[in-house]
Enzyme design. Structure first.
Site, PDB file in Angstrom:
ATOM      1  N   CYS A 108     -55.664  30.017 -52.621  1.00 35.28           N
ATOM      2  CA  CYS A 108     -55.185  28.632 -52.626  1.00 35.28           C
ATOM      3  C   CYS A 108     -54.671  28.280 -54.022  1.00 35.28           C
ATOM      4  CB  CYS A 108     -56.288  27.665 -52.219  1.00 35.28           C
ATOM      5  SG  CYS A 108     -55.740  25.940 -52.203  1.00 35.28           S
ATOM      6  N   GLY A 251     -46.047  36.592 -46.801  1.00 35.66           N
ATOM      7  CA  GLY A 251     -44.935  36.083 -47.592  1.00 35.66           C
ATOM      8  C   GLY A 251     -43.598  36.611 -47.092  1.00 35.66           C
ATOM      9  N   ASN A 252     -42.609  35.718 -46.964  1.00 35.11           N
ATOM     10  CA  ASN A 252     -41.253  36.047 -46.508  1.00 35.11           C
ATOM     11  C   ASN A 252     -41.195  36.412 -45.030  1.00 35.11           C
ATOM     12  OD1 ASN A 252     -40.820  35.870 -49.265  1.00 35.11           O
ATOM     13  ND2 ASN A 252     -40.456  38.048 -49.561  1.00 35.11           N
TER      14      ASN A 252
END
Length: 481
Positions: A108, A251-252
């Site tokens: 986080c 991610g992505n």
């Protein structure tokens, strides 16, 4: 039966899961997990839970994990944020019978994870919703009593998630103790360091401490919001080569093609999606259905497995993102409805409007706004980044600076727009704000009748220090014997 570890745990307990739904606060609730599983998700995480609150508050446990047993919601990993080994293990022991593994959130990146909340509120007030690329944000729980005094034994505000990534000794103790005490494996979700070598050593340290599966989000903790940028698959690939436990990439990921390419390029065992899943829960099926179809299916599941209406609204704002740019009045309707049936009625209205748009569609017409599909089709949302010129200033820009850069000072923030909607006469022009005389010591508004030209707090301190009365604050002080 001995506890399974590493690849044996991934292949047997998790069924060799490759398609994973990320932990998202108030967004990966049971109803959404079941919808995602219907459409190709093989493993889901709970929303991030606060370990200290989970240990202390039976209602928090009931609302977030104990609410009902759902056989279809497996395999399931429960994620906690924590910064104390004993508290983390206590929370995990209370949760282990309801899941297949316990995950420690080390990813986080939000400021709340660094500094916590300083606000008045009830001792264990429930958290506000937030969703980011892959980490949920626990805004709260507020750990202050009704008079702003910290509750006895309350956990330290903040200091968890990605802001623990430099405290390797603490993390080793947390993972090692959990590995020894729990009957289920312990896993971790991390963000990368700018340096690949340091990221690899970080992952190896967690593996050595007892982590049995590692999810790597290929962004640093500074990459968030408008500054998210692109996740580094090179970091993830290096970690995968350096450890002997399963690795998930994050991610992505916006479509099934991204999933397949990520697995091929990095060699990971599975791929986790957060924002891509929120905009298209059929992502792992490789389908892009009409937005109202998945909304109807989700609402049917919510009727069987209820959740707060705020969760439902948040999901539909994501699902309908592109359509709400065209039919903007529906945004306000969704924000105002108070019941699930009211939400269903808005969805029906949206469906009819989209069908009218389809009927008016001309042959050979292409989607507007550079979208890959027409607005009524589930599709990715690509977060706009800051202008390239911001890089000259070192990259980091405040949210307010970015808002002013994009829209000028005349454009109100979303929060101010909501306040103005509730009170049309409200103004945010600084020149129209009432002027107050300031306290000579602290700068707060001074008391109108204070003889010392101080605010009430400073006046009280001075009066007791100098044994002097202030007629303006006499009802408060009255120190004469």
């Amino acid at each position: 039966m001995p506890k399974l570890q590493g690849f044996e745990f991934w292949s047997r307990t998790l069924g060799g899961a490759r398609h994973v739904v990320a932990p998202m606060v108030d967004q990966s609730e049971l109803a959404w997990r079941l919808l995602s599983r219907r459409h190709g998700a093989q493993l889901c995480y709970t929303p991030m839970l606060h370990a200290q609150v989970f240990v202390r508050d039976a209602n928090y446990r009931k609302e977030n994990l104990y609410c009902e047993v759902c056989p279809e919601d497996r395999p399931l990993i429960v994620q906690f944020c924590a910064n104390d080994p004993e508290v983390f293990v206590q929370a995990a022991l209370l949760a282990q019978d309801y899941c297949d593994a316990i995950d420690l959130n080390l990813g986080c990146p939000q400021m709340i994870a660094k500094r916590g909340v300083q606000a008045r509120g009830q001792p264990w007030l429930r958290a506000r919703r937030f969703s980011s690329e892959s980490e949920g944000l626990l805004v709260g729980p507020r750990l202050l009593g009704s008079h702003g005094v910290r509750c006895p034994g309350a956990p330290p505000a903040g200091h968890y998630g990605a802001f623990l990534q430099e405290e390797w000794d603490l993390l080793q103790r947390m993972i090692l103790l959990a590995h020894e005490k729990l009957s289920v494996p312990v896993t971790c979700k991390i963000r990368v360091f700018p340096e690949i070598d340091k990221t690899v050593k970080y992952a190896q340290m967690l593996e050595k401490a007892g982590c049995q599966l590692l999810t790597v989000h290929g962004r640093t903790k500074e990459q968030k919001g408008p500054l998210s940028g692109t996740a580094s698959w090179e970091h993830i690939k290096a970690v995968r080569k350096a450890v002997a436990i399963p690795v998930f990439a994050n991610g992505n990921i916006q479509c099934l093609r991204d999933v397949e390419r990520c697995i091929q390029d990095t060699g990971v065992q599975g791929v986790m999606s957060a924002e891509g899943n929120l905009h298209n829960p059929a992502l792992f099926e490789g389908r892009s259905p009409a937005v109202w179809e998945l909304a109807e299916e989700y609402l049917d599941i919510v009727r069987q497995h209820p959740c707060p209406l705020s969760y439902v609204r948040a999901h539909l704002f994501k699902l309908w993102h592109h359509t709400l740019q065209v039919h903007q009045e529906l945004r306000e309707e969704l924000a105002k409805v108070k019941t699930l049936e009211g939400v269903a009625a808005v969805n029906q209205d949206l469906k009819l409007r989209c069908q009218e748009d389809i009927s008016r569609q001309k042959e050979g017409e292409k989607p507007s706004g550079g979208l890959p599909f027409f607005h009524w089709i589930c599709q990715p949302y690509f977060r706009p980044g800051p202008r390239e010129g911001s890089k000259e200033n070192g990259g980091a820009r405040s949210k307010r600076a970015l808002e002013e850069e994009e829209g000028g000072t005349d454009v109100l923030s979303k929060n101010k727009q909501k306040k103005q909607l509730r009170n049309p006469h409200k103004t945010f022009d600084p020149s129209l704000k009432p002027k107050y005389a300031k306290c000579d010591q602290c700068g707060n508004p001074k008391g109108n009748r204070c003889v010392f030209n101080l605010c009430r707090g400073c006046c009280k301190k001075r009066a007791f220090r100098e044994a002097a009365d202030c007629p303006g604050n006499l009802p408060l002080l009255n120190i004469e014997g």
